[in-house]
Scaffold this motif. Structure first.
Motif: not given
Ligand SMILES: [Zn+2]
Ligand SMILES: [Zn+2]
Length: 891
Positions: A678-685, A699-706, A711-718
């Motif tokens: 949670x902390x890592x994912x939020x900090x990346x954003x 973020x993509x590396x992290x997301x695909x292991x979750x 996975x609903x959001x395709x990219x960290x930039x959105x």
């Protein structure tokens, strides 16, 4: 449909070159840069300051792009319909000079090519630059909307230019007039006052005698430019100057050309300059021009456009201006008319583009009457419809606007917006039109010819915020995106551009063009010097990002940045940026490795969290809240520092270390993985606007292991920008963890200070009247991270075994006591000190004997004796300290 790029196993190290292009392409193809117009929402809009089509981007552009992209990405993540509109500027004289130089390499001039073919060459060049610049912006990660990219000479902006010109002309605010303008003989064009650099030149003041037309008297004048004598049409004196009373009204014979000119009086003459009598050269001096207007004196222009002397120069016709100066001085001297020459330092204008000495020349040019345009633009600042950041530039702006002069907008160039004025050869009237005129609007004659000149390049720049959105048409873009939010640019173009955009925006649309002006500083080298090709200290942004990675460059440029302040871009900042990307990479790899075997439940069990989890969540949320208010306040440097310090100094250095201990005993304690993720994912954003590439990759590396709900959001930039959650704030947890960290740090420092071998355990006693019970559960942690064993928590000092020889460290909420013998071998240390004392005592004795020796004291130079005394003093002092230390070690 664009697929998310394939994410293979996470490599050991971050290689920016391998991921940057992949992500930019993905974002672009997904259409993320294009805003969705939503009438329910207020858009965030930045119009990019268009770089000149004169070559490539420099490091200053990289700063502009970085700051604007930070704002753009942040607002987009906040959910605002966000438009960052890119473009390029045709750059008038600056670009024409570049292409003329290229032609010179082919031994061609623009005149040999002719206007049409030259302009074709200019377009080819401009197109090449536009592509280069767009490609470089993409490498910098700029998330601007390329579908709306504009060029100042595009059809839309061109029509805006003609419309604005016509409207001002019809209002009587554009006029043609003979004025003294700044003429660059090399560029063969008029320049505005802003395009002239004034330099202090060590020149001379020449005193020249003008003989009176009748009698044998003379009147002496002083000048820095003796060649302009040829253009004199009067001599003037101050009406109150008694010295010249008798001469006023008489005529003098102008040397060299033998023209008869009057002696007149004028208030503008300073009786203290030179002799008090001044020559009046109305065609080549702006003060003299005004005197001539008042006195009804004629204008005599003595220069050709290339600064050679014209037919009015009599015997000097054809000479270059400086050759003419020499020739005329030698003739004056021969005739006994040169009285004296004094060294004289004065300010001389130089062309900003080519550094040629400017000639003030009376010339027929187009002007805009500025005061009526300045008035509303002053009000817009005074009533805070527009805010300038930093505030100190408000005063600079107002001062300039209140003293504004008419703007010379015609340029004798080929490259640019041609002036939309046609002259009729039949009736002599002017036709001003938006579409190319076919016939005279007065008499209908087809014998009309367009003004050959073009407009100052800043004329189209002044319309940039509304012309790019479709003005003069009432487009959807114009009504939705205008006024824009922020104009972010360098403070060096506050007058050239920002002030004129405010004036023209208000004039054309009745609305301010933007609400905030954010002025950034200049990028300098590590010593604070301006970057220049001559000094060889230029950092090319593309070379730099290839070496360090784009995110490192962006971080270095925004590090410590504050509005209006210059930036010193030292290599150490770029290295710091690269190190930070690597640190994040390693932290993410650790988190991913930790999740992989377990694939555990990611839900945070708020009711069961240990103190360290509550601490990191609290710190994260306090960082989010602080960063958000800093960003709203345009403090991007400080916001970046806080994100960096949180991620590096708290998350990586402490929290991850703490979780490692927990992960070693699975099952016994609550898994730290949900909080870690949670902390890592939020900090990346939180960090994404600053370092878009590495955060997306991680973020993509992290997301695909979750689990799939992530996975609903395709990219960290959105993805959504983090918002602080009040429920996570836990001041007690912060207080406890800060104490634990401080204790570990103090023990580590003590170990370092006493050079304790890394495998040796030290003992530690910890007192804390308030926090003991909260810290005790961390004794294992303190043991592991500080290499301290045993760690004890006596409830009071009395309870502890007496420690006469111990290091006592008083911390914020606790006290740490380390027995010296647990850090060092006391017996060995005593022996070492004893040895050192004996050695020093011997040396002291030797020095004392020497300083008592009469032979030495009489023969040696004073400096040598002094040096020996100082040595003795220092050694005696050291001896005393060693003895004290020895007492402390007597167990
Ligand atoms: Zn020039
Ligand atoms: Zn006509």
């Amino acid at each position: 449909m664009t697929q998310t790029p394939n994410m293979e196993e996470m490599p050991k190290a971050y290689e920016p070159g391998k991921v940057e292009a992949k992500w930019y392409k993905f974002w672009l193809e997904k259409g993320y840069f294009k805003p969705k117009i939503d009438p329910e929402k207020k858009p965030f809009v930045i119009i990019m300051p268009p770089p000149n089509v004169t070559g490539e981007l420099h490091i200053g552009h990289a700063l502009t792009a970085t700051l604007e992209d930070i704002m753009t990405r942040w607002h987009r993540m906040k959910g605002d319909p966000t438009l960052w509109l890119p473009g390029v500027d045709h750059a008038g004289i600056a670009a024409q000079v570049v292409v003329e130089q290229l032609l010179a390499e082919e031994s061609l001039t623009r005149h040999q090519l002719g206007r049409n073919r030259f302009i074709e060459r200019m377009w080819q060049w401009a197109e090449k630059c536009r592509q280069t610049i767009a490609g470089q912006h993409q490498r910098l990660g700029a998330s601007c909307d390329w579908s709306r990219e504009c060029f100042t000479l595009d059809e839309g902006p061109s029509r805006a230019v003609r419309t604005a010109f016509l409207r001002l002309y019809e209002k009587g605010l554009i006029y043609q007039g003979e004025r003294i303008i700044n003429w660059c003989p090399r560029c063969a064009t008029a320049l505005s006052d802003l395009e002239v650099d004034h330099k202090e030149i060590a020149g001379h003041l020449y005193y020249v005698r003008y003989p009176l037309a009748e009698g044998n008297q003379f009147i002496t004048v002083a000048t820095t430019r003796p060649e302009t004598i040829l253009g004199d049409t009067a001599v003037a004196v101050n009406p109150n100057d008694e010295r010249f009373k008798a001469m006023v009204g008489k005529k003098v014979l102008l040397p060299a050309v033998n023209r008869v000119i009057p002696i007149v009086v004028d208030e503008a003459v300073d009786p203290d300059f030179g002799t008090g009598a001044v020559k009046i050269t109305p065609a080549h001096d702006s003060v003299d021009f005004e005197v001539a207007q008042r006195q009804g004196l004629p204008l005599v222009n003595i220069l050709n456009p290339d600064a050679t002397m014209n037919e009015n120069a009599g015997p000097y016709v054809g000479l270059d201006r400086f050759a003419c100066r020499k020739a005329i001085l030698s003739d004056l001297e021969k005739d006994g008319l040169l009285v004296k020459v004094e060294p004289y330092s004065h300010s001389v204008g130089h062309c900003q583009r080519c550094q040629t000495t400017i000639e003030p020349i009376a010339s027929k040019q187009w002007f805009i009457t500025m005061p009526p345009l300045a008035k509303p633009a002053i009000d817009a600042i005074l009533d805070r419809r527009i805010t300038i950041i930093p505030e100190r530039f408000t005063k600079v702006y107002l001062n300039w606007m209140e003293n504004i002069r008419d703007w010379c907008i015609s340029r004798q160039l080929w490259w640019g917006h041609r002036i939309p004025v046609w002259y009729c050869q039949e009736c002599g009237e002017l036709t001003v039109a938006i579409e190319d005129a076919k016939s005279c609007s007065h008499c209908g004659s087809a014998k009309i010819e367009q003004d050959p000149d073009v407009l100052d390049t800043w004329f189209s720049s002044a319309l940039w915020t509304h012309s790019t959105l479709g003005w003069p048409d009432d487009t959807e873009d114009l009504s939705y995106f205008y006024p824009t939010a922020v104009m972010e640019t360098g403070y060096d173009i506050l007058f050239f551009w920002v002030a004129r955009m405010i004036m023209m925006g208000l004039e054309d649309t009745s609305a301010v063009p933007f609400h905030t002006v954010y002025l950034h500083g200049l990028v300098r080298d590590e010593k604070g010097e301006k970057m220049s090709k001559i000094k060889g200290n230029v950092l090319n942004p593309i070379d730099t990002l290839e070496r360090y990675g784009t995110d490192a460059l962006r971080l270095a440029l925004s590090m410590g940045t504050a509005p209006g302040n210059d930036i010193k871009l030292a290599p150490s900042r770029l290295e710091a940026g690269r190190n930070f990307a690597n640190k994040l990479w390693n932290a993410t790899r650790f988190v991913i490795r930790s999740i992989e075997p377990a694939r555990s439940d990611m839900e945070i069990r708020w009711d069961l969290l240990p103190i360290e989890d509550r601490w990191i969540l609290s710190r994260l949320n306090r960082t989010i809240s602080s960063v958000t208010s800093l960003m709203e306040d345009f403090q991007f440097g400080e916001a970046q520092r806080q994100i960096h310090d949180f991620l590096w100094g708290e998350f990586c250095d402490w929290y991850i270390e703490l979780t490692k201990i927990r992960l070693r005993s699975p099952g016994e304690v609550l898994s730290p993985i949900p909080v870690l993720v949670y902390v890592l994912e939020t900090s990346l954003r939180l960090l994404h606007p600053y370092m878009p590439f590495v955060t997306e990759e991680l973020w993509q590396h992290l997301k695909r292991r979750l689990p799939s709900e992530w996975s609903a959001t395709e990219s960290i930039m959105v993805a959504a920008y983090p918002e602080a959650e009040d429920k996570a704030i836990d001041l007690q947890a912060e207080r406890v963890m800060e104490s634990v960290i401080e204790i570990i740090r103090s023990i580590r420092n003590a170990r370092a200070q006493y050079q304790v071998e890394s495998r040796r355990w030290v003992e530690a006693q910890i007192y804390s009247s308030q926090l003991s019970s909260a810290i005790i559960p961390y004794s294992q942690t303190i043991q592991t991270l500080a290499r301290a064993r045993p760690v004890t928590f006596p409830s009071s000092r009395e309870e502890a075994p007496p420690q006469e020889n111990a290091l006592v460290m008083v911390l914020k909420e606790s006290e740490v006591i380390i027995p010296m013998e647990s850090m060092i071998d006391l017996e060995a240390e005593r022996k070492r000190i004893q040895g050192e004392i004996e050695q020093i005592q011997a040396e002291v004795a030797r020095l004392e004997a020497r300083l008592k020796d009469r032979a030495f004291l009489t023969k040696a130079p004073t400096a040598v004796i002094d040096k020996e005394r100082q040595k003795l003093y220092a050694l005696t002092d050291k001896l005393e300290r060693l003895k004290q230390q020895l007492i402390r070690f007597q167990a």
